[in-house]
Design a protein around this motif. Structure first.
Motif, PDB file in Angstrom:
ATOM      1  N   GLY A  79     -10.216  -0.275   8.509  1.00  0.00           N
ATOM      2  CA  GLY A  79      -9.578  -0.240   7.204  1.00  0.00           C
ATOM      3  C   GLY A  79      -8.882   1.070   6.900  1.00  0.00           C
ATOM      4  O   GLY A  79      -8.104   1.148   5.936  1.00  0.00           O
ATOM      5  N   GLU A 104      -5.675   3.309  -0.336  1.00  0.00           N
ATOM      6  CA  GLU A 104      -6.847   2.455  -0.093  1.00  0.00           C
ATOM      7  C   GLU A 104      -6.506   1.320   0.851  1.00  0.00           C
ATOM      8  O   GLU A 104      -5.361   0.942   1.004  1.00  0.00           O
ATOM      9  CB  GLU A 104      -7.355   1.886  -1.436  1.00  0.00           C
ATOM     10  N   ASP A 123       0.313  -3.772   6.641  1.00  0.00           N
ATOM     11  CA  ASP A 123      -0.074  -4.627   5.507  1.00  0.00           C
ATOM     12  C   ASP A 123       1.024  -5.625   5.157  1.00  0.00           C
ATOM     13  O   ASP A 123       0.741  -6.688   4.605  1.00  0.00           O
ATOM     14  CB  ASP A 123      -0.404  -3.763   4.288  1.00  0.00           C
ATOM     15  N   SER A 152     -11.392  -3.739   1.103  1.00  0.00           N
ATOM     16  CA  SER A 152     -10.404  -4.710   0.616  1.00  0.00           C
ATOM     17  C   SER A 152      -9.059  -4.025   0.420  1.00  0.00           C
ATOM     18  O   SER A 152      -8.998  -2.873  -0.027  1.00  0.00           O
ATOM     19  CB  SER A 152     -10.866  -5.328  -0.703  1.00  0.00           C
ATOM     20  N   HIS A 153      -8.006  -4.736   0.738  1.00  0.00           N
ATOM     21  CA  HIS A 153      -6.656  -4.191   0.591  1.00  0.00           C
ATOM     22  C   HIS A 153      -5.692  -5.359   0.474  1.00  0.00           C
ATOM     23  O   HIS A 153      -6.000  -6.487   0.874  1.00  0.00           O
ATOM     24  CB  HIS A 153      -6.290  -3.307   1.784  1.00  0.00           C
ATOM     25  N   ASP A 154      -4.515  -5.091  -0.066  1.00  0.00           N
ATOM     26  CA  ASP A 154      -3.512  -6.138  -0.221  1.00  0.00           C
ATOM     27  C   ASP A 154      -2.684  -6.286   1.047  1.00  0.00           C
ATOM     28  O   ASP A 154      -2.372  -5.302   1.739  1.00  0.00           O
ATOM     29  CB  ASP A 154      -2.574  -5.819  -1.387  1.00  0.00           C
ATOM     30  N   THR A 204      -5.290 -10.474  -1.319  1.00  0.00           N
ATOM     31  CA  THR A 204      -6.273  -9.413  -1.112  1.00  0.00           C
ATOM     32  C   THR A 204      -7.179  -9.822   0.033  1.00  0.00           C
ATOM     33  O   THR A 204      -7.863 -10.837  -0.024  1.00  0.00           O
ATOM     34  CB  THR A 204      -7.103  -9.157  -2.380  1.00  0.00           C
ATOM     35  N   ARG A 222      -2.641   0.202   9.451  1.00  0.00           N
ATOM     36  CA  ARG A 222      -4.047   0.080   9.074  1.00  0.00           C
ATOM     37  C   ARG A 222      -4.879  -0.272  10.316  1.00  0.00           C
ATOM     38  O   ARG A 222      -4.505  -1.156  11.098  1.00  0.00           O
ATOM     39  CB  ARG A 222      -4.228  -0.992   7.999  1.00  0.00           C
ATOM     40  N   THR A 272       0.836  -1.200   0.000  1.00  0.00           N
ATOM     41  CA  THR A 272       0.000   0.000   0.000  1.00  0.00           C
ATOM     42  C   THR A 272       0.870   1.249   0.000  1.00  0.00           C
ATOM     43  O   THR A 272       0.630   2.192  -0.762  1.00  0.00           O
ATOM     44  CB  THR A 272      -0.928   0.008   1.223  1.00  0.00           C
TER      45      THR A 272
END
Length: 260
Positions: A84, A260, A203, A173-175, A165, A101, A44
């Motif tokens: 998130g 994101e 992340d 949703s995020h990696d 993901t 996050r 991210t």
């Protein structure tokens, strides 16, 4: 010295003072610049990303001011962060600013089993995504060398990390990245998030000192609400080199990129 020269010096001094005051008010009330110093939020955020933190997002506390000098008890003009969000906060022990996050809200239970996140007993599903690749070389002003899932990798080689993901209960949703299946924080006890506190994770799950790790052991533990500084919303500039002036290392594709 002539009267005109003296007046010119005074006016110049006043201009500088006013400019510093305006900049201080702007930084305190609205936006704070932040450089990404480590790889804990890949992919991210990358080392060398430069962003502004929206300090109006969650209201203000004493930590909204430089050196925590605001005479504020608790939070004022506050609104609740959302699961998130990518948040900058003051470390509860060492006074440094961290960015992670937001995973757990007050009243939640959080656990990680075999690298998979569970919120209130329900899995946050992970779907395999394309492999994350970067060059294995010193990164940023601190010259940090990335860890790789395909180690040993020589300098200049392709460093890989597994990418998934992840989807949180509110649909965000995020990696997330995985380096190894043998990292200690891949399996945790159940954490209960008390009122007025939040649970944060990086992340880059195997390269993040976050709420899975107690403050006494080098992590951030459960972060009190008053330590929140603001929400990271957009990358303004990005440089892969050790110096801002190394223009050939600028990442133009990340300029003004939404977070994101």
């Amino acid at each position: 010295m002539s009267s005109k020269a003296s007046d010119g010096i005074v006016e110049t001094f006043k201009t500088i003072v006013y400019a510093l005051l305006i900049a201080g008010v702007f930084r305190t009330l609205f936006f704070q610049p932040f450089w990404i110093p480590s790889g804990s939020m890949k992919d991210t955020l990358l080392i060398g990303d430069f962003l502004f933190v929206n300090k109006m997002a969650y209201g203000y506390s004493r930590y909204s001011c430089p050196f925590a000098i605001c005479p504020i008890s608790g939070r004022i003009l506050g609104s609740e962060p959302e699961r998130g969000d990518v948040v900058v906060f003051r470390h509860p022990a060492n006074g440094r600013d961290f960015i992670k996050r937001l995973i757990g809200l007050p009243g939640d239970t959080i656990q990680v089993l075999d690298g998979v996140l569970y919120i209130n007993g329900t899995v946050a599903p992970q779907v395999p995504a394309t492999t994350f690749e970067e060059i294995k070389e010193p990164q940023g002003s601190e010259g940090l060398v990335p860890r790789c899932s395909n180690d040993p990798v020589g300098k200049g080689g392709i460093c890989e990390k597994q990418r998934f993901t992840e989807t949180l209960p509110n649909g965000v949703s995020h990696d997330v990245l995985n380096i190894t299946d043998n990292w200690g924080a891949d399996n945790t006890p159940i954490f209960s998030v008390p009122a007025g506190h939040y649970f944060f994770m990086g992340d880059n799950r195997d390269n993040s000192q976050d709420s899975r790790i107690a403050v006494q052991s080098g992590g951030v533990g459960l972060v009190p609400a008053e330590y929140l500084i603001g929400r990271a919303e957009r990358i303004m500039f990005s440089s892969a080199g050790r110096s801002l002036f190394a223009f050939w290392t600028w990442r133009g594709d990340r300029f003004f990129k939404a977070i994101e």
